[in-house]
Design an enzyme around this catalytic site. Structure first.
Site, mmCIF file in Angstrom:
data_model
loop_
_atom_site.group_PDB
_atom_site.id
_atom_site.type_symbol
_atom_site.label_atom_id
_atom_site.label_comp_id
_atom_site.label_asym_id
_atom_site.label_seq_id
_atom_site.Cartn_x
_atom_site.Cartn_y
_atom_site.Cartn_z
ATOM 1 N N HIS A 98 -19.670 113.568 60.056
ATOM 2 C CA HIS A 98 -19.532 112.476 59.099
ATOM 3 C C HIS A 98 -18.974 112.995 57.777
ATOM 4 O O HIS A 98 -19.259 114.123 57.370
ATOM 5 C CB HIS A 98 -20.883 111.816 58.834
ATOM 6 C CG HIS A 98 -21.597 111.380 60.075
ATOM 7 N ND1 HIS A 98 -21.080 110.446 60.953
ATOM 8 C CD2 HIS A 98 -22.800 111.748 60.593
ATOM 9 C CE1 HIS A 98 -21.936 110.263 61.951
ATOM 10 N NE2 HIS A 98 -22.981 111.047 61.748
ATOM 11 N N GLU A 116 -27.665 112.436 56.808
ATOM 12 C CA GLU A 116 -28.771 111.857 57.564
ATOM 13 C C GLU A 116 -29.822 112.910 57.860
ATOM 14 O O GLU A 116 -29.637 114.103 57.580
ATOM 15 C CB GLU A 116 -28.254 111.256 58.873
ATOM 16 C CG GLU A 116 -27.598 112.272 59.798
ATOM 17 C CD GLU A 116 -26.837 111.611 60.945
ATOM 18 O OE1 GLU A 116 -27.247 111.795 62.100
ATOM 19 O OE2 GLU A 116 -25.833 110.919 60.681
ATOM 20 N N HIS A 173 -22.588 117.801 64.947
ATOM 21 C CA HIS A 173 -23.883 117.527 65.572
ATOM 22 C C HIS A 173 -23.733 116.572 66.755
ATOM 23 O O HIS A 173 -22.739 115.859 66.881
ATOM 24 C CB HIS A 173 -24.859 116.932 64.552
ATOM 25 C CG HIS A 173 -24.423 115.592 64.019
ATOM 26 N ND1 HIS A 173 -23.532 115.453 62.987
ATOM 27 C CD2 HIS A 173 -24.752 114.328 64.393
ATOM 28 C CE1 HIS A 173 -23.330 114.171 62.734
ATOM 29 N NE2 HIS A 173 -24.064 113.463 63.582
ATOM 30 N N ARG A 193 -15.513 111.347 65.947
ATOM 31 C CA ARG A 193 -15.819 112.027 67.212
ATOM 32 C C ARG A 193 -14.929 113.247 67.391
ATOM 33 O O ARG A 193 -13.719 113.172 67.249
ATOM 34 C CB ARG A 193 -15.621 111.084 68.404
ATOM 35 C CG ARG A 193 -16.641 109.983 68.505
ATOM 36 C CD ARG A 193 -16.577 109.287 69.874
ATOM 37 N NE ARG A 193 -17.213 107.989 69.782
ATOM 38 C CZ ARG A 193 -16.549 106.844 69.636
ATOM 39 N NH1 ARG A 193 -15.231 106.848 69.606
ATOM 40 N NH2 ARG A 193 -17.204 105.706 69.545
#
Length: 323
Positions: A98, A116, A173, A193
């Site tokens: 991200h 996150e 991740h 992705r």
């Protein structure tokens, strides 16, 4: 306006890697057998929770944020800052990354990038996640992607229930099969992705990859973020601090009995992962059950909890205007 918890109706997102475990765990009525995400506390444009109680019942968290900022201590910003999800990885998620806020604004015209963190609710024996990579520089990183050398590139970590991972923007991740997590994140839905195992969707198409953007935003080399979990025992509760960082703070509360008065720092996001309990505020009692997600608004100065259960509790670390 509110002197009680703001109860939220969960939203469900179908994903190629999802399953039905959230029904088994929380009794949710799922709209399909491929549910990968429960958006539990969200004011995002791609899905915002309906408020179930009180004067704003039937409206959404997004609307409450836009029109009743007093519930959120006068915090500034056009968009609700955080998003709480529960993820059911029946199959492995794509390897992804991200962007940070700056990149998200410049390239995607979005307010937030995506940092996150994950609290592992449940993990099958031998379950793993991808957390980082082994490349020393961008050239090696790019070369291994081009050559499809995923086993050499990716860093795998075994996981079990109770583990916690902080995943700053730029971290490569992926959640592995057989893992259920509660995710606290910035209010963002931007995902790049890197690798999707050559899977095909329901239409027989491979899902889009975003290699150029992934290489631009990935942290190379990978560095494990430093986190320190600390515990305190107070009346009726073990309170475990998981993280405080730029965007959010997250804690794990294990309640056994009746707690002392808990002072509300501004507004709190709470998810009851196990057990049943009662929230008491200003002499009134509000039952909550396993799988419920709710907000203690800034209009509630303090509250107590009674019962037995486990809560993941978070709050925004954005500056407040003093509402």
């Amino acid at each position: 306006m509110y002197k009680e918890p703001i109860m939220l109706a969960p939203l469900f997102k179908e994903r190629i890697w999802g399953g039905t475990k959230l029904k088994d765990m929380y009794g949710y009525v799922l709209p399909s057998e491929k549910i990968g995400e429960c958006w539990a506390i969200s004011g995002h444009e791609n899905g915002t929770n309906e408020i179930r109680n009180g004067p704003l019942a039937g409206t959404t968290l997004k609307q409450a944020w836009e029109n009743h900022r007093e519930l959120f201590a006068g915090e500034e910003g056009e968009e609700f800052p955080l998003l709480t999800k529960i993820l059911d990885a029946n199959d492995k998620l794509s390897v992804q990354v991200h962007p940070d806020d700056t990149y998200a604004k410049e390239k995607e015209n979005k307010t937030y990038g995506k940092t996150e963190c994950w609290y592992v609710i449940d993990a099958e024996e031998g379950a793993q996640i991808v957390f980082g990579h082994h490349a020393d520089n961008e050239e090696e990183f790019t070369q291994r992607i081009e050559n499809g050398e995923w086993e050499e590139l990716l860093r795998y970590v075994n996981v079990q229930a109770g583990d916690f991972f902080y995943v700053p923007s730029g971290t490569i991740h992926a959640i592995g099969a057989g893992v259920r997590i509660l995710e606290t994140q910035q209010n963002s839905d931007i995902t790049y992705r890197v690798y999707d195992y050559d899977r095909r969707d329901g239409d027989g198409e491979k899902r889009e990859l975003h290699l150029e953007k992934s290489i631009e935003v990935a942290k190379i080399p990978h560095e494990d973020p430093v986190t320190e979990r600390t515990e305190s025992i107070v009346k009726g509760m073990k309170r475990e601090h998981l993280i405080s960082e730029q965007y959010f703070s997250v804690e794990n509360w294990d309640v056994h009995g009746s707690t002392e008065e808990i002072v509300n720092p501004s507004y709190l996001l709470l998810s009851l992962l196990d057990g049943d309990m009662i929230v008491r505020t200003e002499g009134e009692s509000y039952p909550v059950r396993k799988g419920d997600h709710f907000i203690i608004p800034a209009t509630v100065d303090s509250f107590t909890l009674e019962g037995t259960g486990k809560l993941i509790v978070s709050h925004s670390n954005k500056e407040k205007s003093g509402g």
